[in-house]
Design a protein around this motif. Structure first.
Motif, PDB file in Angstrom:
ATOM      1  N   ASP A  41       0.859  -1.186   0.000  1.00  0.00           N
ATOM      2  CA  ASP A  41       0.000   0.000   0.000  1.00  0.00           C
ATOM      3  C   ASP A  41       0.898   1.240   0.000  1.00  0.00           C
ATOM      4  N   GLN A  42       0.768   2.092  -1.009  1.00  0.00           N
ATOM      5  CA  GLN A  42       1.632   3.267  -1.092  1.00  0.00           C
ATOM      6  C   GLN A  42       1.424   4.210   0.082  1.00  0.00           C
ATOM      7  N   HIS A  43       0.210   4.255   0.616  1.00  0.00           N
ATOM      8  CA  HIS A  43      -0.118   5.215   1.665  1.00  0.00           C
ATOM      9  C   HIS A  43       0.622   4.945   2.964  1.00  0.00           C
ATOM     10  N   ASP A  44       0.645   3.661   3.396  1.00  0.00           N
ATOM     11  CA  ASP A  44       1.260   3.357   4.694  1.00  0.00           C
ATOM     12  C   ASP A  44       2.410   2.355   4.614  1.00  0.00           C
ATOM     13  N   GLY A  45       2.712   1.870   3.395  1.00  0.00           N
ATOM     14  CA  GLY A  45       3.837   0.957   3.237  1.00  0.00           C
ATOM     15  C   GLY A  45       3.583  -0.456   3.727  1.00  0.00           C
ATOM     16  N   GLN A  46       2.331  -0.759   4.062  1.00  0.00           N
ATOM     17  CA  GLN A  46       2.003  -2.085   4.577  1.00  0.00           C
ATOM     18  C   GLN A  46       1.703  -3.059   3.435  1.00  0.00           C
ATOM     19  N   PRO A  47       2.023  -4.346   3.643  1.00  0.00           N
ATOM     20  CA  PRO A  47       1.709  -5.341   2.610  1.00  0.00           C
ATOM     21  C   PRO A  47       0.204  -5.533   2.463  1.00  0.00           C
ATOM     22  N   LEU A  48      -0.215  -5.837   1.247  1.00  0.00           N
ATOM     23  CA  LEU A  48      -1.636  -6.024   0.945  1.00  0.00           C
ATOM     24  C   LEU A  48      -1.918  -7.489   0.635  1.00  0.00           C
ATOM     25  N   THR A  49      -2.928  -8.029   1.282  1.00  0.00           N
ATOM     26  CA  THR A  49      -3.307  -9.426   1.086  1.00  0.00           C
ATOM     27  C   THR A  49      -4.405  -9.547   0.035  1.00  0.00           C
ATOM     28  N   GLU A  50      -4.543 -10.739  -0.513  1.00  0.00           N
ATOM     29  CA  GLU A  50      -5.608 -11.077  -1.459  1.00  0.00           C
ATOM     30  C   GLU A  50      -5.676 -10.103  -2.635  1.00  0.00           C
ATOM     31  N   VAL A  51      -4.505  -9.713  -3.104  1.00  0.00           N
ATOM     32  CA  VAL A  51      -4.415  -8.869  -4.301  1.00  0.00           C
ATOM     33  C   VAL A  51      -4.311  -9.779  -5.516  1.00  0.00           C
ATOM     34  N   GLN A  52      -5.070  -9.480  -6.542  1.00  0.00           N
ATOM     35  CA  GLN A  52      -5.024 -10.273  -7.766  1.00  0.00           C
ATOM     36  C   GLN A  52      -3.838  -9.827  -8.608  1.00  0.00           C
ATOM     37  N   GLY A  53      -2.927 -10.750  -8.885  1.00  0.00           N
ATOM     38  CA  GLY A  53      -1.746 -10.446  -9.670  1.00  0.00           C
ATOM     39  C   GLY A  53      -1.839 -11.062 -11.057  1.00  0.00           C
ATOM     40  N   PHE A  54      -1.244 -10.380 -12.044  1.00  0.00           N
ATOM     41  CA  PHE A  54      -1.299 -10.823 -13.435  1.00  0.00           C
ATOM     42  C   PHE A  54       0.094 -10.798 -14.025  1.00  0.00           C
ATOM     43  N   ILE A  55       0.366 -11.719 -14.941  1.00  0.00           N
ATOM     44  CA  ILE A  55       1.621 -11.710 -15.684  1.00  0.00           C
ATOM     45  C   ILE A  55       1.308 -11.845 -17.165  1.00  0.00           C
ATOM     46  N   GLU A  56       1.944 -10.973 -17.970  1.00  0.00           N
ATOM     47  CA  GLU A  56       1.797 -11.022 -19.426  1.00  0.00           C
ATOM     48  C   GLU A  56       3.161 -11.349 -20.008  1.00  0.00           C
ATOM     49  N   GLN A  57       3.260 -12.512 -20.617  1.00  0.00           N
ATOM     50  CA  GLN A  57       4.520 -13.000 -21.178  1.00  0.00           C
ATOM     51  C   GLN A  57       4.487 -12.871 -22.697  1.00  0.00           C
ATOM     52  N   GLY A  58       4.519 -11.651 -23.174  1.00  0.00           N
ATOM     53  CA  GLY A  58       4.427 -11.407 -24.603  1.00  0.00           C
ATOM     54  C   GLY A  58       3.005 -11.077 -25.021  1.00  0.00           C
ATOM     55  N   LEU A  59       2.878 -10.432 -26.161  1.00  0.00           N
ATOM     56  CA  LEU A  59       1.575  -9.945 -26.616  1.00  0.00           C
ATOM     57  C   LEU A  59       0.634 -11.066 -27.031  1.00  0.00           C
ATOM     58  N   THR A  60       1.182 -12.208 -27.469  1.00  0.00           N
ATOM     59  CA  THR A  60       0.323 -13.262 -28.012  1.00  0.00           C
ATOM     60  C   THR A  60      -0.032 -14.338 -26.979  1.00  0.00           C
ATOM     61  N   ARG A  61       0.655 -14.366 -25.861  1.00  0.00           N
ATOM     62  CA  ARG A  61       0.387 -15.405 -24.867  1.00  0.00           C
ATOM     63  C   ARG A  61      -0.716 -14.968 -23.912  1.00  0.00           C
ATOM     64  N   PRO A  62      -1.489 -15.912 -23.373  1.00  0.00           N
ATOM     65  CA  PRO A  62      -2.567 -15.554 -22.442  1.00  0.00           C
ATOM     66  C   PRO A  62      -2.021 -15.059 -21.105  1.00  0.00           C
ATOM     67  N   ILE A  63      -2.867 -14.320 -20.411  1.00  0.00           N
ATOM     68  CA  ILE A  63      -2.529 -13.818 -19.078  1.00  0.00           C
ATOM     69  C   ILE A  63      -2.612 -14.960 -18.064  1.00  0.00           C
ATOM     70  N   LYS A  64      -1.650 -14.994 -17.134  1.00  0.00           N
ATOM     71  CA  LYS A  64      -1.715 -15.905 -15.997  1.00  0.00           C
ATOM     72  C   LYS A  64      -1.883 -15.083 -14.727  1.00  0.00           C
ATOM     73  N   THR A  65      -2.487 -15.694 -13.704  1.00  0.00           N
ATOM     74  CA  THR A  65      -2.797 -14.946 -12.488  1.00  0.00           C
ATOM     75  C   THR A  65      -2.270 -15.636 -11.237  1.00  0.00           C
ATOM     76  N   THR A  66      -2.199 -14.850 -10.181  1.00  0.00           N
ATOM     77  CA  THR A  66      -1.879 -15.366  -8.859  1.00  0.00           C
ATOM     78  C   THR A  66      -2.569 -14.469  -7.844  1.00  0.00           C
ATOM     79  N   GLN A  67      -2.343 -14.710  -6.553  1.00  0.00           N
ATOM     80  CA  GLN A  67      -2.926 -13.877  -5.501  1.00  0.00           C
ATOM     81  C   GLN A  67      -1.925 -13.728  -4.369  1.00  0.00           C
ATOM     82  N   SER A  68      -1.817 -12.523  -3.844  1.00  0.00           N
ATOM     83  CA  SER A  68      -0.879 -12.308  -2.738  1.00  0.00           C
ATOM     84  C   SER A  68      -1.382 -13.011  -1.478  1.00  0.00           C
ATOM     85  N   ASP A  69      -0.441 -13.504  -0.663  1.00  0.00           N
ATOM     86  CA  ASP A  69      -0.800 -14.266   0.533  1.00  0.00           C
ATOM     87  C   ASP A  69      -0.972 -13.349   1.750  1.00  0.00           C
TER      88      ASP A  69
END
Length: 217
Positions: A41-69
Motif C-alpha cells: 500500500d503506497q499510503h502506509d507501506g504495509q503489505p496487501l493481502t488477497e491482491v489479484q496479480g497478473f503476468i503477461e509474457q508477450g503480446l500473443t500469450r494468455p494472461i496468468k494470475t496469482t494472488q498475494s498471501d
C-alpha cells in the motif's frame, strides 16, 4: 488367449534412461525464470493481502494470475524468458505494476508492486474532422511512473481485452465519443491505445492520470 510378454530393461539401460529424463527436466526448469515480491500500500507501506496479480509474457500469450498471501507475497514461477509485464489490482486501489527483462534461470526476488490511490482519465475519441467516434475500444493503457525517456521509471501496461475474462470491462466510447478509464494510478503518465472496426488503431499522446478532456484523434 495369449498373455502379452513384458521384457525387462537391463539395469544399465534403465539408469541411462532415468539420467536422460532427469537432465531433460533440469534443462527445462533452467530455461525458465522466477519473479516474486510483495504488494504494498503506497499510503502506509504495509503489505496487501488477497491482491489479484497478473503476468503477461508477450503480446500473443494468455494472461496468468496469482494472488498475494497473508504477508502480501506473490510469486510467478516458470516464467518464459523475455520482456515480462507484471501488474496487480485490488478493490479500492489503482492498478500497479512493472515490466522486467527475464532471462533463462533468473530468480527476480523482492520485486515490489506499489498500489496507489485510484484516479481516471476521460475525454473523447474523434475523427480527423473532429466528429465523435462511438464504440471505440480502449484496448491497452501504458503507464509510466515518471517520463518515457527515464530508463529507471517503472512502466507497465494494462491489456484490457486480455483481462476481460477476469471480470474487467474494456472501456469504450459512447455515442458522443466520450470515454472514461478508471482505476489508474494517480499522477502517472499514460499512453492510450484505441481500436475501432472502421478506423486504424491509434495511440494517444502522453496524458496525466487525473486529466479530463483528453482527445484522441
Amino acid at each position: 488367449m495369449f498373455a502379452k510378454s513384458i521384457q525387462l530393461i537391463p539395469p544399465h539401460k534403465l539408469i541411462a534412461f532415468l539420467t536422460v529424463v532427469s537432465l531433460t527436466t533440469f534443462s527445462s526448469a533452467a530455461s525458465l525464470a522466477l519473479i516474486s515480491g510483495t504488494v504494498i500500500d503506497q499510503h502506509d507501506g504495509q503489505p496487501l493481502t488477497e491482491v489479484q496479480g497478473f503476468i503477461e509474457q508477450g503480446l500473443t500469450r494468455p494472461i496468468k494470475t496469482t494472488q498475494s498471501d497473508a504477508e502480501g507475497h506473490y510469486e510467478f514461477p516458470d516464467v518464459i524468458p523475455g520482456t515480462i509485464g507484471i501488474f496487480a489490482y485490488k478493490d479500492g486501489y489503482a492498478f500497479g505494476g512493472f515490466s522486467i527483462l527475464a532471462n533463462a534461470g533468473d530468480d527476480h526476488q523482492n520485486q515490489s508492486i506499489m498500489l496507489k490511490e485510484p484516479s481516471s482519465i476521460s475525454g473523447r475519441v474523434l475523427t480527423g474532422r473532429k466528429k465523435p467516434v462511438a464504440e471505440a475500444n480502449i484496448v491497452r493503457v501504458l503507464l509510466i511512473d515518471g517520463t518515457l525517456s527515464d530508463p529507471a521509471a517503472k512502466k507497465f501496461s494494462i491489456p484490457f481485452t486480455k483481462i476481460r475474462q477476469f471480470g474487467f470491462q474494456v472501456p469504450a466510447s459512447n455515442s458522443k465519443g466520450i470515454f472514461s478509464i478508471n482505476q489508474l494510478p494517480i499522477g502517472e503518465t499514460a499512453f492510450i491505445k484505441v481500436t475501432h472496426s472502421k478506423f486504424a488503431q491509434q495511440i494517444s499522446d502522453h496524458t496525466k492520470v487525473g486529466a479530463s478532456g483528453a482527445n484522441i484523434t
